[in-house]
Every structure is written in C-alpha cells, then in structure tokens.
Design an enzyme around this catalytic site. Structure first.
Site, mmCIF file in Angstrom:
data_model
loop_
_atom_site.group_PDB
_atom_site.id
_atom_site.type_symbol
_atom_site.label_atom_id
_atom_site.label_comp_id
_atom_site.label_asym_id
_atom_site.label_seq_id
_atom_site.Cartn_x
_atom_site.Cartn_y
_atom_site.Cartn_z
ATOM 1 C CG ASP A 56 -0.331 0.118 2.514
ATOM 2 O OD1 ASP A 56 0.908 0.043 2.587
ATOM 3 O OD2 ASP A 56 -1.052 0.302 3.511
ATOM 4 C CG ASP A 95 0.047 -4.149 2.068
ATOM 5 O OD1 ASP A 95 -0.143 -4.771 3.128
ATOM 6 O OD2 ASP A 95 0.729 -3.103 2.005
ATOM 7 C CE LYS A 125 3.034 -5.747 4.380
ATOM 8 N NZ LYS A 125 2.456 -4.673 5.226
ATOM 9 C CD GLU A 127 0.466 -0.981 7.943
ATOM 10 O OE1 GLU A 127 0.023 -0.180 8.802
ATOM 11 O OE2 GLU A 127 1.025 -0.605 6.905
ATOM 12 C CD GLU A 193 7.530 0.315 7.965
ATOM 13 O OE1 GLU A 193 6.610 -0.465 7.636
ATOM 14 O OE2 GLU A 193 7.692 1.448 7.456
#
Ligand code: KIV
Length: 293
Positions: A56, A95, A125, A127, A193
C-alpha cells in the site's frame, strides 16, 4: 565491493512457504521488494527476489496520496493484478489497505479473498498485532504475513507517528509478545518495520517463522525495501533505513529533458524513426492531391 546484484537465471524455482521456512533454518537471507505495476514486477522477477509485496506504499509512491490510508481495496486490486501478470517465481503478497480488514473477521476474510481470487495473490499481509484476525483469515485458507513496529496505516491515529517504535523496554517486550502471538496464530512470516536492531534480533531468535526487516537492523531473516526508494524514483523523503541503489528519477528527468530538447531543436524524429511510402505510391498520392487542388 559492488552494490549491484546479478540477475539470476530465468528458471528459478517458484518460492513457496516451505522454501521460506527452509531458508530461515539454513540462515539464508530472504529478499523482498515492493512492486506496483508490470515493469517494476518484471524487474523484481528478473533480479531473482524471493518475495514481492504489492504494497500500500503505492498510495504515496505511485498514486500521489499524502499517506497510505486513502488507498482503497479497488485501487490495490488494479495495481496488484498488474504485478501478478509479470510474476512467476517470487511469492506475491497482497497488502490489505486501511479500512479493508479492521471492522470484523468477515470483512478481513472477504478482502483477503478478493486479493487472492481477483488479483491472484499467493498470500496476504496486514498491519498490526491482531492475532485473532490473522487466525480468522488463515482459517479461511489464506496464508498471512504479519507486520509489526511502525505500521504506517495507523501511525498518525495512534500517536506513534512516523518514527521508530519499541524503543523502550516495555514497548519492546510488548512487540516480542505480539510477534509470538502472530506466530501462534499461524502467520508464515513477519515484517518488522523501524524497530531497534536488538528488538528485531530478539524477535527473530524467538520465532520459527522468518522475520523480514525494514529499518530493523541486520539480524532479521530477510530484508525488504520499497522499490521506488531503492531505485531512487521516489524522492519526496528518505527514511533513515532506505539505501538508494540507483537514482532513476534523475535519469528519467534527464531522458525526458533530452526528448524535449530534441523536439524543440527539430532533431527528433530522425529518418530511422519514420515510415516511408514506396516511390510509386508516393507519386500517385501527390498526383491525387494535385488533382484535388
Ligand atoms: O506497503 C508496503 O510497502 C510495506 C513495506 C514497507 C513492507 O508494508
């Protein structure tokens, strides 16, 4: 030492989840990049990377949004389909964009299914530390990569900001616990990250699944960079963890400027760029025009 890599031969084997697990066991670094369209995915394929994320970050690096939050699932599907058309060997990770998985398990499963069914993603994936959400998607038959540390979709809302995360002992311990929970939920890998190298090392040591770092130091099982950062195409800002391996934006501006200069100087197109008529047809054509006059 040169910083450029050598393209692998065309027939690299298809990357699978067991192969990734095997790479972790063997201590063989895993290479991941983002891609957002056909040419960038072709580059990733030819360079022989293991994982490609149709990320993204396209929101900012390709679509010109000020953050990743505005990008929609529909927009991600268009970009991800283009990536799929170019990829053969690397695993394609779809994503889940902001707003496509947070409401409930059913919403997350439906969005993940669209990335798999419509865009041809191998896995998805999302977050954040929602292990139950990961488990729900996995139970629906779709493998999930987790993403902890700096999570740009909620960086502003949660007050964490676009800065390194887990820098104090309590936050670092929570990150380790979240990582363990995502592994227990069945995630096949985890992106870390913008976290201190020591924290990423502790997570990597505790997990059986591979960790892929971006701004997480050298101890993770793999590394990922946003392709447009790596290539020097996106130059709006440069996080500390980005290494530019090329300066393609400069090259692109140079090329377009040369084109503009050539057009203005009437140097382009030259004879080799033009189509010609046979002499006979040309004469008939000119004669027909003369008859009209
Ligand atoms: O969307 C993205 O590009 C990412 C990478 C930074 C890992 O999540």
């Amino acid at each position: 030492m040169s910083t450029t890599s050598t393209p692998t031969e065309a027939a690299s084997p298809k990357v699978t989840l067991p192969l990734l697990a095997e790479k972790k066991r063997r201590g063989e670094p895993i290479v991941m990049v983002t891609a957002y369209d056909l040419p960038s995915a072709q580059v990733a394929e030819e360079a022989g990377v293991d994982l490609v994320l149709a990320g993204d970050t396209a929101a900012m690096t390709v679509l010109g949004y000020p953050a990743t939050t505005p990008v929609t699932l529909e927009e991600m599907l268009v970009l991800t389909k283009a990536v799929r058309r170019a990829l053969r060997a690397p695993l394609l990770i779809g994503d889940l964009p902001f707003g496509s998985y947070e409401r409930c398990h059913e919403q997350a499963i439906a969005s993940a299914q669209r990335l798999v069914k419509e865009a041809g993603c191998d896995v998805v994936k999302f977050e954040g530390p929602a292990a139950d959400r990961a488990e729900a998607i996995i139970s629906a038959g779709i493998s999930v990569m987790g993403h902890l540390g700096l999570t740009p979709q909620t960086a502003t809302a949660l007050g964490g900001g676009f800065k390194a995360q887990a820098r104090d002992a309590v936050a670092a311990h929570k990150l380790v616990d979240d990582a363990v929970a995502l592994e227990a939920a069945g995630c096949f890998a985890l992106v870390l990250e913008a976290v201190p190298a020591e924290v990423a090392a502790a997570v990597t040591e505790r997990l059986r699944i591979p960790t892929i770092g971006i701004g997480a130091g050298p101890a993770t099982d793999g590394q990922v960079l946003v392709l447009n950062d790596l290539l020097g195409i996106f130059e709006e800002f440069k996080p500390r963890f980005v290494k530019r391996y090329a300066h393609l934006r400069r090259e692109m501006v140079g090329a377009v400027s040369s084109f503009a200069t050539d057009v203005r100087a009437r140097r382009f197109p030259a004879e080799e760029h033009c189509y010609a008529m046979g002499a006979e047809e040309r004469d008939r054509f000119l004669a027909s025009l003369a008859e009209d006059a």
